[in-house]
Structure formats: C-alpha cells, structure tokens
Design an enzyme around this catalytic site. Structure first.
Site, short mmCIF file in Angstrom:
data_model
loop_
_atom_site.label_atom_id
_atom_site.label_comp_id
_atom_site.label_asym_id
_atom_site.label_seq_id
_atom_site.Cartn_x
_atom_site.Cartn_y
_atom_site.Cartn_z
N TYR A 189 3.86 6.06 11.67
CA TYR A 189 4.60 4.69 11.37
C TYR A 189 5.30 3.92 10.63
O TYR A 189 5.15 3.26 10.71
CB TYR A 189 3.05 3.59 11.59
CG TYR A 189 2.05 3.90 11.47
CD1 TYR A 189 2.30 2.66 9.73
CD2 TYR A 189 1.25 4.75 10.61
CE1 TYR A 189 1.33 3.14 8.76
CE2 TYR A 189 0.31 4.98 9.85
CZ TYR A 189 0.43 4.33 8.54
OH TYR A 189 -0.97 4.16 7.86
N ARG A 243 0.98 -1.53 -0.19
CA ARG A 243 -0.16 -0.08 0.05
C ARG A 243 1.08 1.22 0.33
O ARG A 243 1.40 1.86 0.99
CB ARG A 243 -0.64 -0.13 1.35
CG ARG A 243 -1.85 0.81 1.23
CD ARG A 243 -2.83 1.45 2.65
NE ARG A 243 -1.57 2.07 3.39
CZ ARG A 243 -1.65 2.21 4.58
NH1 ARG A 243 -2.08 1.40 5.70
NH2 ARG A 243 -0.54 3.17 5.25
N HIS A 263 -3.75 4.57 5.12
CA HIS A 263 -4.15 3.61 5.17
C HIS A 263 -5.17 4.24 4.14
O HIS A 263 -5.89 3.50 3.07
CB HIS A 263 -4.78 2.81 6.06
CG HIS A 263 -5.86 2.91 6.65
ND1 HIS A 263 -6.46 1.25 5.96
CD2 HIS A 263 -7.20 2.88 7.07
CE1 HIS A 263 -7.41 1.01 6.28
NE2 HIS A 263 -8.01 1.68 6.59
C1 LIG Z 1 -14.22 -5.26 11.99
C2 LIG Z 1 -13.47 -4.47 12.00
N1 LIG Z 1 -12.46 -3.70 12.66
C3 LIG Z 1 -12.21 -3.27 12.86
C4 LIG Z 1 -12.05 -2.29 11.63
C5 LIG Z 1 -11.58 -0.68 11.01
N2 LIG Z 1 -10.49 -1.19 9.73
C6 LIG Z 1 -10.47 -0.97 9.81
S1 LIG Z 1 -9.14 -1.15 8.06
C7 LIG Z 1 -9.01 -1.87 8.88
C8 LIG Z 1 -7.62 -2.23 8.75
C9 LIG Z 1 -7.51 -3.98 7.62
O1 LIG Z 1 -6.18 -4.34 6.89
P1 LIG Z 1 -6.88 -4.75 6.01
O2 LIG Z 1 -6.97 -5.90 5.90
O3 LIG Z 1 -4.85 -5.18 5.98
O4 LIG Z 1 -6.84 -3.99 4.77
P2 LIG Z 1 -5.93 -2.63 4.18
O5 LIG Z 1 -6.47 -1.54 4.54
O6 LIG Z 1 -4.96 -2.94 4.31
O7 LIG Z 1 -6.46 -3.58 2.46
C10 LIG Z 1 -8.91 -1.92 10.50
C11 LIG Z 1 -8.98 -2.16 11.62
C12 LIG Z 1 -13.24 -2.12 11.04
N3 LIG Z 1 -13.34 -1.39 10.07
N4 LIG Z 1 -14.30 -3.96 11.40
#
Ligand SMILES: Cc1ncc(C[n+]2csc(CCOP(=O)(O)OP(=O)(O)O)c2C)c(N)n1
Ligand SMILES: [Mg+2]
Length: 370
Positions: free
Chosen positions: A279, A266, A270
């Site tokens: 970070y 990425r 985010h």
């Molecule tokens: C059930 C839930 N827990 C926490 C969150 C907060 N949250 C949003 S994005 C994220 C990280 C996701 O990371 P990843 O699965 O690696 O996907 P990426 O964003 O890197 O594409 C989190 C913890 C959420 N949206 N839903």
C-alpha cells in the site's frame, strides 16, 4: 496554535506541508531553515545518540526474534527513535506514561529491562514489569483507550495535589477515535496536567494520513478544544526534547493539557503481520530513510567534532553487547501453556470456552505432528 510559528518545511518534499514545525538540528535533506536553540548539553546529545543506537539495535533484535518464531508479533519503532527518546528524556520520574504497542524506546528509557518489556510479545500471560515502579502503564493494543486513562489519572493527580504530568502516547490514527476526543475534551475542561504526545508517522496500518483527517494538522485539534497544540520535527531529538519540556512545564504549572504533534515516519511495516509494500511506494519510504533521526544527530555531533571513530565503534559495540544480553533474557521467558487462556475468562468453566479450548488443543497437536 504554536508558540513559535516557523516556516521550515520545503515545498515539493512530497509530504504534507505544515507551518510552525519546531526544529533545532540541521536537516541535510532540506534547505537550511530557521532553527531554534535546544536545551541539551553536548554530553546529553551524545548520551541520546548512544541510546538511539542501542534502541535501534534492540528493535532489530526483536524483529529477528519474531522471524525466528520466538515472539508472537512485533511492532517496530524504527525511524521513530528521536520522537520517543527525545520526549521520554524530558519526563520527570514522577510522571506517568500511557503507551501504545509501539513505545519500545519510551519503555526502555523508563528503565524497564528488555526481557520485562517483551513478556506480552512472547505470549506469557502476566505483564513483565510493575507499572507503578516505572510509571509506565501496560501498553494499550486498543487504539486510544489509554488516552482516557491518562486524562483520568491527571484529573485525580490534580485533585490530590500531586506534582505530576500524565502523558498519553498516541498515533495519528488514534486521533480519529472518539476516545481520544473525549480524553482531550475532558482534559481541557478540567485543566488536567496531560500531554497528548501524538506520533504522526503518516500511517495507521494501511490508512494514510490524508484519509484520516481533513484538518491541515493534527495539532489543530487542540485549539478547537481550547488548549495548546504544538508541532515538532519528530526526527530531531533535540527539538522533540525542547517542545516536550515546554509542554510538560505548561501542564505541570496548572495551565492545562498540551497536544504535541511529532512528525515522523514508520519505516517498517505496521507489525510483522503486515506487508507495507502492498500500500505504499518504495520512493516514499526511501525519502524518509534519508531523514533518518540517528543520521541527523550524527551529522550534528560530527559538526561539533564530537563523534570520533572510536566513539562510533564503542557505541555500536555497546549496543551489540546489550542486544546479546537482551536476547538471552528474552529466550529464557517461558511462553507457558496457551490453553490457560480460557481459564480466567469467567469464574468457573463454560461449555463454549471448553469447546474452544479443545479446538485449540487439537490444533496444537496437529502442529506438533507436522
Ligand atoms: C479500538 C481499536 N480499533 C482498531 C484497532 C486495530 N488497529 C490496530 S493498530 C491500528 C492503527 C493505529 O494507527 P496509529 O494510531 O497511527 O498508530 P501507529 O500504529 O501508526 O503507531 C488499528 C486501526 C485496534 N487495535 N483498536
Ligand atoms: Mg500512525
């Protein structure tokens, strides 16, 4: 774990070293490694290059619209174009996609218009596209819940004898969720036609992969549950297409699910609500910028003598023209009245919600007066 174990990662690259990562296109940033044949014609490679350039340009547009206050938030897919486009290109029309919030390229590849795709980010209160028409579900903000939907749909399709595969696009972080585990376990037990396409972009907001799992790879999750796991260089569009085609064929043939771990990065924060410089190091981001998936394909097309200056220019111009048209389409979407938010929570009004609506109205008035 993998069908074609190939050691291609160079030690000391500063990133996780995994054996068995499938690659097809040469990578300028690593020593020459064993490459597998891909399944694309030269014309198809050129077509995918054009789509990658177009979708990157669209992502830039969405970032700038958010900065101008025209979108609520944006989750960029910069750097993940090969993973998304290579996998989406392998899908059949009848297949179903269950996306997260970052699958812009997959949505556009499924034929959704840019304006329709962005309703949610513009704050309109109806989804902009028909999930049944594009076989692209509403994107899931809750992490990994849609993996269960993908498995459920695949189990139903199997019972009904429908010839389709259901694909859950999830992230590295999502693999830690109980929902992902349950979806994978059920899919394996019932030999459901699902592909779990995991984009390992190394970060879940600010949580690095090393803090996410003690497992050497995410693909290892699959054999532990009794199904096939494969790893692919997610910045190599031809390799992603090859691995995804194999995974779809496996699932479609009644052999059960497949987990594809696409290793990518990425490049952006985010979302626009995050600041990744707090970070992670600039050096790490730079290292991955050098492995840019579009540059990788450009090099390859160049080596085939297929990328003239004219083609480069016309590709860029076509991407700019599409972005301009998309901008007009997006700005025409009415953001609506945010206080409608409270109308559909329950049947009838509730005092607490009425109070919250008044608080929001007061805040909006205060903003107008600023
Ligand atoms: C059930 C839930 N827990 C926490 C969150 C907060 N949250 C949003 S994005 C994220 C990280 C996701 O990371 P990843 O699965 O690696 O996907 P990426 O964003 O890197 O594409 C989190 C913890 C959420 N949206 N839903
Ligand atoms: Mg991630």
């Amino acid at each position: 774990m993998v069908d074609n174990p190939i050691e291609t990662n160079s030690p000391g690259s500063g990133t996780r070293i995994d054996p068995g990562i499938v690659r097809c296109l040469p990578d300028q940033t690593r020593p020459t490694s064993r490459l597998l044949e891909h399944k694309l014609t030269s014309d198809e490679l050129l077509h995918l290059y054009q789509r990658m350039v177009e979708i990157r340009r669209f992502d830039e547009l969405a970032m700038s619209l958010q900065r101008q206050g025209q979108l609520g938030v944006w989750a960029s897919c910069l750097g993940q174009e090969a993973a998304q486009i290579g996998s989406a290109y392998a899908l059949a029309d009848q297949d179903w996609v269950f996306p997260s919030y970052r699958e812009t390229a997959v949505g556009l590849m499924r034929g959704i218009t840019p304006g329709d795709l962005l309703h949610q980010y513009r704050g309109t209160w109806l989804g902009g596209y028909d999930p049944y028409k594009h076989r692209f579900a509403m994107n899931s903000i809750p992490i990994a819940t849609h993996a269960l939907h993908a498995t459920g749909l695949a189990m139903a399709a199997k019972r009904a004898g429908d010839n389709l595969v259901s694909v859950a696009y999830i992230g590295d972080g999502a693999t830690s969720e109980g929902d992902a585990h349950e979806a994978m376990n059920f899919a394996a037990v019932f030999a459901a036609p699902v592909v779990f396409f995991v984009q390992n972009n190394h970060w879940a907001i600010s949580v690095p992969l090393s803090a996410q799992t003690a497992s050497p790879t995410l693909a290892d999750r699959a054999p532990a549950l009794g199904f096939r796991g494969m790893m692919v260089d997610g910045n190599d569009v031809a390799a992603v297409h090859r691995v995804m085609s194999d995974a779809l064929e496996h699932a479609r043939g009644g052999h059960g699910p497949v987990l594809v771990e696409a290793i990518t990065y990425r490049i952006e924060s985010h979302t626009t609500a995050d600041d990744h410089t707090r970070y992670r190091t600039a050096a790490e981001v730079e290292e991955w910028r050098e492995r840019d998936p579009i540059a990788r394909l450009e090099h390859h097309l160049d080596s085939l003598g297929m990328l003239t200056d004219d083609i480069r220019r016309s590709t860029r111009e076509a991407a700019d023209a599409k972005a301009s048209a998309a901008r007009i389409e997006i700005l025409q979407l009415s953001a609506g009245d945010p206080t409608e938010l409270f109308q559909h929570v329950y049947h009838g009004e509730r005092p607490l919600l009425q109070e919250q609506r008044e608080m929001l109205r007061a805040e909006l008035r205060a903003w107008e007066e600023m």
